[in-house]
Design a protein around this motif. Structure first.
Motif, PDB file in Angstrom:
ATOM      1  N   GLN A 328      27.394 -37.639  28.319  1.00  0.00           N
ATOM      2  CA  GLN A 328      27.167 -37.045  27.181  1.00  0.00           C
ATOM      3  C   GLN A 328      27.687 -35.658  26.930  1.00  0.00           C
ATOM      4  OE1 GLN A 328      22.856 -37.259  26.493  1.00  0.00           O
ATOM      5  NE2 GLN A 328      22.539 -39.019  27.927  1.00  0.00           N
ATOM      6  N   LEU A 329      27.830 -34.975  27.891  1.00  0.00           N
ATOM      7  CA  LEU A 329      28.376 -33.554  27.909  1.00  0.00           C
ATOM      8  C   LEU A 329      29.745 -33.713  27.763  1.00  0.00           C
ATOM      9  CD1 LEU A 329      26.648 -32.020  31.167  1.00  0.00           C
ATOM     10  CD2 LEU A 329      26.427 -30.780  28.820  1.00  0.00           C
ATOM     11  N   LEU A 330      30.453 -34.553  28.283  1.00  0.00           N
ATOM     12  CA  LEU A 330      32.167 -34.776  27.979  1.00  0.00           C
ATOM     13  C   LEU A 330      32.237 -35.348  26.872  1.00  0.00           C
ATOM     14  CD1 LEU A 330      33.302 -35.913  31.579  1.00  0.00           C
ATOM     15  CD2 LEU A 330      33.310 -33.530  30.815  1.00  0.00           C
ATOM     16  N   SER A 331      31.622 -36.187  26.334  1.00  0.00           N
ATOM     17  CA  SER A 331      31.647 -36.951  25.054  1.00  0.00           C
ATOM     18  C   SER A 331      31.700 -35.863  23.835  1.00  0.00           C
ATOM     19  CB  SER A 331      30.589 -37.976  24.812  1.00  0.00           C
ATOM     20  OG  SER A 331      30.934 -38.898  25.743  1.00  0.00           O
ATOM     21  N   ALA A 332      30.712 -34.805  23.974  1.00  0.00           N
ATOM     22  CA  ALA A 332      30.412 -33.830  23.059  1.00  0.00           C
ATOM     23  C   ALA A 332      31.605 -32.698  22.979  1.00  0.00           C
ATOM     24  CB  ALA A 332      29.186 -32.801  23.358  1.00  0.00           C
ATOM     25  N   ALA A 333      32.367 -32.776  24.115  1.00  0.00           N
ATOM     26  CA  ALA A 333      33.499 -31.745  24.188  1.00  0.00           C
ATOM     27  C   ALA A 333      34.719 -32.376  23.534  1.00  0.00           C
ATOM     28  CB  ALA A 333      33.803 -31.285  25.633  1.00  0.00           C
ATOM     29  N   LEU A 334      34.652 -33.827  23.979  1.00  0.00           N
ATOM     30  CA  LEU A 334      35.859 -34.701  23.412  1.00  0.00           C
ATOM     31  C   LEU A 334      35.654 -34.687  21.924  1.00  0.00           C
ATOM     32  CD1 LEU A 334      36.722 -37.128  26.201  1.00  0.00           C
ATOM     33  CD2 LEU A 334      37.413 -34.740  26.069  1.00  0.00           C
ATOM     34  N   ILE A 335      34.591 -35.157  21.313  1.00  0.00           N
ATOM     35  CA  ILE A 335      34.324 -35.135  20.060  1.00  0.00           C
ATOM     36  C   ILE A 335      34.512 -33.961  19.244  1.00  0.00           C
ATOM     37  CG2 ILE A 335      32.346 -35.166  18.013  1.00  0.00           C
ATOM     38  CD1 ILE A 335      30.995 -37.128  20.098  1.00  0.00           C
ATOM     39  N   ASN A 336      34.332 -32.643  19.534  1.00  0.00           N
ATOM     40  CA  ASN A 336      34.749 -31.534  19.300  1.00  0.00           C
ATOM     41  C   ASN A 336      36.295 -31.464  19.315  1.00  0.00           C
ATOM     42  OD1 ASN A 336      32.331 -30.568  18.487  1.00  0.00           O
ATOM     43  ND2 ASN A 336      31.986 -29.615  20.373  1.00  0.00           N
ATOM     44  N   ALA A 337      36.847 -31.697  20.357  1.00  0.00           N
ATOM     45  CA  ALA A 337      38.293 -31.349  20.405  1.00  0.00           C
ATOM     46  C   ALA A 337      38.976 -32.429  19.470  1.00  0.00           C
ATOM     47  CB  ALA A 337      38.888 -31.922  21.816  1.00  0.00           C
ATOM     48  N   ALA A 338      38.520 -33.833  19.318  1.00  0.00           N
ATOM     49  CA  ALA A 338      39.078 -34.871  18.307  1.00  0.00           C
ATOM     50  C   ALA A 338      39.071 -34.323  17.011  1.00  0.00           C
ATOM     51  CB  ALA A 338      38.446 -36.072  18.636  1.00  0.00           C
ATOM     52  N   CYS A 339      37.893 -33.720  16.707  1.00  0.00           N
ATOM     53  CA  CYS A 339      37.704 -33.304  15.140  1.00  0.00           C
ATOM     54  C   CYS A 339      38.638 -32.202  14.813  1.00  0.00           C
ATOM     55  CB  CYS A 339      36.394 -33.021  15.074  1.00  0.00           C
ATOM     56  SG  CYS A 339      35.192 -34.475  14.856  1.00  0.00           S
ATOM     57  N   LEU A 340      38.802 -31.246  15.814  1.00  0.00           N
ATOM     58  CA  LEU A 340      39.745 -30.074  15.659  1.00  0.00           C
ATOM     59  C   LEU A 340      41.084 -30.290  15.582  1.00  0.00           C
ATOM     60  CD1 LEU A 340      39.592 -26.972  15.199  1.00  0.00           C
ATOM     61  CD2 LEU A 340      39.653 -26.781  17.687  1.00  0.00           C
ATOM     62  N   LEU A 341      41.570 -31.152  16.475  1.00  0.00           N
ATOM     63  CA  LEU A 341      42.977 -31.388  16.851  1.00  0.00           C
ATOM     64  C   LEU A 341      43.573 -32.681  16.430  1.00  0.00           C
ATOM     65  CD1 LEU A 341      42.990 -29.994  20.534  1.00  0.00           C
ATOM     66  CD2 LEU A 341      43.784 -28.728  18.305  1.00  0.00           C
ATOM     67  N   ASN A 342      42.778 -33.726  16.176  1.00  0.00           N
ATOM     68  CA  ASN A 342      43.351 -34.982  15.790  1.00  0.00           C
ATOM     69  C   ASN A 342      44.368 -35.392  16.477  1.00  0.00           C
ATOM     70  OD1 ASN A 342      44.898 -36.292  12.556  1.00  0.00           O
ATOM     71  ND2 ASN A 342      43.267 -37.237  13.984  1.00  0.00           N
ATOM     72  N   PRO A 343      44.072 -35.596  17.908  1.00  0.00           N
ATOM     73  CA  PRO A 343      45.254 -36.104  18.642  1.00  0.00           C
ATOM     74  C   PRO A 343      45.230 -37.554  18.766  1.00  0.00           C
ATOM     75  CG  PRO A 343      43.407 -35.706  19.969  1.00  0.00           C
ATOM     76  CD  PRO A 343      43.101 -35.183  18.652  1.00  0.00           C
ATOM     77  N   GLU A 344      46.288 -38.198  19.071  1.00  0.00           N
ATOM     78  CA  GLU A 344      46.271 -39.717  19.104  1.00  0.00           C
ATOM     79  C   GLU A 344      45.739 -40.004  20.579  1.00  0.00           C
ATOM     80  OE1 GLU A 344      51.057 -39.995  18.345  1.00  0.00           O
ATOM     81  OE2 GLU A 344      50.052 -38.054  18.090  1.00  0.00           O
ATOM     82  N   ILE A 345      45.761 -39.281  21.380  1.00  0.00           N
ATOM     83  CA  ILE A 345      45.220 -39.672  22.855  1.00  0.00           C
ATOM     84  C   ILE A 345      44.600 -38.587  23.450  1.00  0.00           C
ATOM     85  CG2 ILE A 345      47.556 -39.493  24.091  1.00  0.00           C
ATOM     86  CD1 ILE A 345      46.734 -42.131  25.592  1.00  0.00           C
ATOM     87  N   ILE A 346      43.574 -38.947  24.020  1.00  0.00           N
ATOM     88  CA  ILE A 346      42.890 -37.797  25.113  1.00  0.00           C
ATOM     89  C   ILE A 346      42.892 -38.284  26.220  1.00  0.00           C
ATOM     90  CG2 ILE A 346      41.008 -36.277  25.745  1.00  0.00           C
ATOM     91  CD1 ILE A 346      40.015 -36.138  22.908  1.00  0.00           C
ATOM     92  N   LEU A 347      43.677 -37.807  27.282  1.00  0.00           N
ATOM     93  CA  LEU A 347      43.891 -38.149  28.853  1.00  0.00           C
ATOM     94  C   LEU A 347      42.774 -37.364  29.668  1.00  0.00           C
ATOM     95  CD1 LEU A 347      47.567 -38.231  29.098  1.00  0.00           C
ATOM     96  CD2 LEU A 347      46.152 -40.358  28.905  1.00  0.00           C
ATOM     97  N   LEU A 348      42.185 -38.035  30.633  1.00  0.00           N
ATOM     98  CA  LEU A 348      41.120 -37.503  31.387  1.00  0.00           C
ATOM     99  C   LEU A 348      41.752 -37.643  32.919  1.00  0.00           C
ATOM    100  CD1 LEU A 348      37.968 -39.333  30.157  1.00  0.00           C
ATOM    101  CD2 LEU A 348      38.742 -37.186  29.548  1.00  0.00           C
ATOM    102  N   ALA A 349      41.626 -36.603  33.610  1.00  0.00           N
ATOM    103  CA  ALA A 349      42.306 -36.279  34.827  1.00  0.00           C
ATOM    104  C   ALA A 349      41.357 -35.431  35.705  1.00  0.00           C
ATOM    105  CB  ALA A 349      43.703 -35.397  34.560  1.00  0.00           C
ATOM    106  N   GLY A 350      41.984 -35.449  36.979  1.00  0.00           N
ATOM    107  CA  GLY A 350      41.204 -34.429  38.080  1.00  0.00           C
ATOM    108  C   GLY A 350      40.340 -35.327  38.773  1.00  0.00           C
ATOM    109  N   GLY A 351      39.727 -34.786  39.847  1.00  0.00           N
ATOM    110  CA  GLY A 351      39.074 -35.400  41.026  1.00  0.00           C
ATOM    111  C   GLY A 351      37.897 -36.191  40.466  1.00  0.00           C
ATOM    112  N   VAL A 352      37.034 -35.827  39.560  1.00  0.00           N
ATOM    113  CA  VAL A 352      36.065 -36.321  39.116  1.00  0.00           C
ATOM    114  C   VAL A 352      36.386 -37.829  38.447  1.00  0.00           C
ATOM    115  CG1 VAL A 352      34.182 -36.598  37.299  1.00  0.00           C
ATOM    116  CG2 VAL A 352      34.538 -34.525  38.707  1.00  0.00           C
TER     117      VAL A 352
END
Length: 409
Positions: A328-352
């Protein structure tokens, strides 16, 4: 007539630009004959012949078997030679440093790894730099005999980097504050040196040879000890006015959160990072009335995010609750990023995201439900090689820019 210094400079710039255009055309679409190169670049045949001859002498191009037929002797075609030299990319992590040696096409031909000196040692900043030099030297020794050697060195660093000067403004995990990384490396290496934030190099690598190859607008969110992001707009990394674009760890998703300040970890990363996941699990365990696999996996030691992920993969109820909250937390952040930037793809990286299967489909479902033009949510295609190849891509791009635009602005 004697040429002025400015006139000589302008002539050299034109030569450099023409050389870049010819080499790029052969690299991207070769093998090609000189006549075809001249036609497709609108550069005179005489100039093309001179440039190709110089590139052939330097080893950047090779004669191909087939060639143009002009009525007399068959004229050769020319192909790009990826083995004309080698590039190195280094992912300088907080716990280990990974390096890869590539040919000029980006194929990794050798790898090396060393642990990163930790903060409890004396003079950590210099210890880290000394180990970095040792790592580069180890890999440099694997460059094939007879090649032109190391033609470029790129580095991704977990901190704020001034990409113009190559100074690392702040990298706490390495003990670096205003550390002149590029300047120090130039004392040892004559090739071009490129220094960049590590999440930016991950996105550059995925754009070059990974999951974002077809994207011009993309975001990469790295979720580890903290949370950071890289933003690409129209094919180029966006840095912001203070080189601080992508600090999504400071995003807030509740009204209550906006009433507080966050001098250390930001709101989102205090809850959704690996550190935050572990902390929330501890709090729930302290109140739990039923046993949890999380405690069993920790075996009496410090609870870490990986224990939560392992327990969730085994359908442990408490671990699944932590994962659902994180989604839920990450979805909220990615929703805001997607609405602001309109990217074609969002990649998730890192140890988690080593346990990305727990998150991916749920996040994509939530983003699809809320965002009018939802991006694809994906994991890295290149894995640990993304940072290495992104550092190599960065040094290539910076070298190209120096050829194309040096002294023209």
């Amino acid at each position: 007539m004697t040429l002025t210094r400015d006139a000589k400079r302008d002539i050299q710039i034109v030569k450099d630009l023409n050389t870049y255009v010819v080499l790029e055309l052969i690299r991207r679409t070769g093998p090609l004959g000189r006549s075809e190169v001249a036609q497709r670049t609108n550069i005179s045949l005489a100039t093309v012949c001179s440039i190709v001859g110089s590139l052939l002498e330097q080893g950047y191009v090779l004669e191909s078997d087939s060639g143009e037929y002009t009525g007399g002797r068959r004229s050769p075609n020319y192909a790009f030679n990826p083995k004309a030299g080698y590039l190195m990319g280094v992912d300088v992590g907080g716990t280990k440093m990974l390096a890869g040696l590539t040919d000029l096409s980006g194929e990794i031909v050798a790898r090396a790894e060393l642990p990163t000196p930790q903060g409890d040692c004396d003079n950590q900043a210099e210890r880290v730099f000394a180990e970095l030099l040792r790592l580069i030297h180890q890999l440099q020794e694997q460059i094939p005999v007879g090649s032109e050697g190391l033609r470029g060195l790129g580095l991704g660093v977990p901190g704020v980097v001034d990409r113009e000067s190559g100074e690392v403004t702040l990298a706490p995990a390495l003990g670096w504050t205003r550390f002149p990384l590029k300047e120090r490396l130039k004392e040892h290496y004559t090739c071009p040196v490129y220094c960049e934030n590590d999440v930016n190099t991950i996105l550059l690598g995925e754009q070059w040879r990974g999951a974002a190859q077809d994207a011009q607008n993309a975001v990469c969110v790295a979720i580890g000890t903290g949370i950071g992001a890289s933003i690409m707009i129209n094919g180029s990394i966006y840095y912001g006015s203070s080189n601080a674009a992508g600090e999504v760890g400071y995003m807030v998703t509740t009204l209550e959160a906006m009433r507080q300040s966050y001098p250390g970890y930001g709101y989102l990363e205090s809850l959704g990072s690996g550190t935050g996941i572990a902390e929330r699990a501890k709090q729930l365990l302290a109140k739990a009335t039923e046993p949890s696999q999380i405690a069993t996996l920790a075996a009496g030691g410090e609870i870490e995010a990986m224990h939560v992920m392992q327990a969730a993969e085994n359908n442990d109820p408490l671990a699944l609750l932590v994962v659902d909250e994180t989604v839920q937390l990450l979805s909220a952040a990615l929703i805001n990023a997607a609405c602001l930037l309109n990217p074609e793809i969002i990649l998730l990286a890192g140890g988690v995201m080593k346990s990305g299967a727990l998150f991916l489909s749920k996040i994509q479902e939530t983003v699809n439900r809320v965002v009018p033009y939802p991006p694809q949510i994906a994991l890295l295609k290149l894995g640990l090689d993304a940072g290495i190849l992104g550092a190599v891509a960065g040094v290539i791009k910076s070298s190209e820019l120096s050829v194309k635009y040096s002294q023209l602005l």
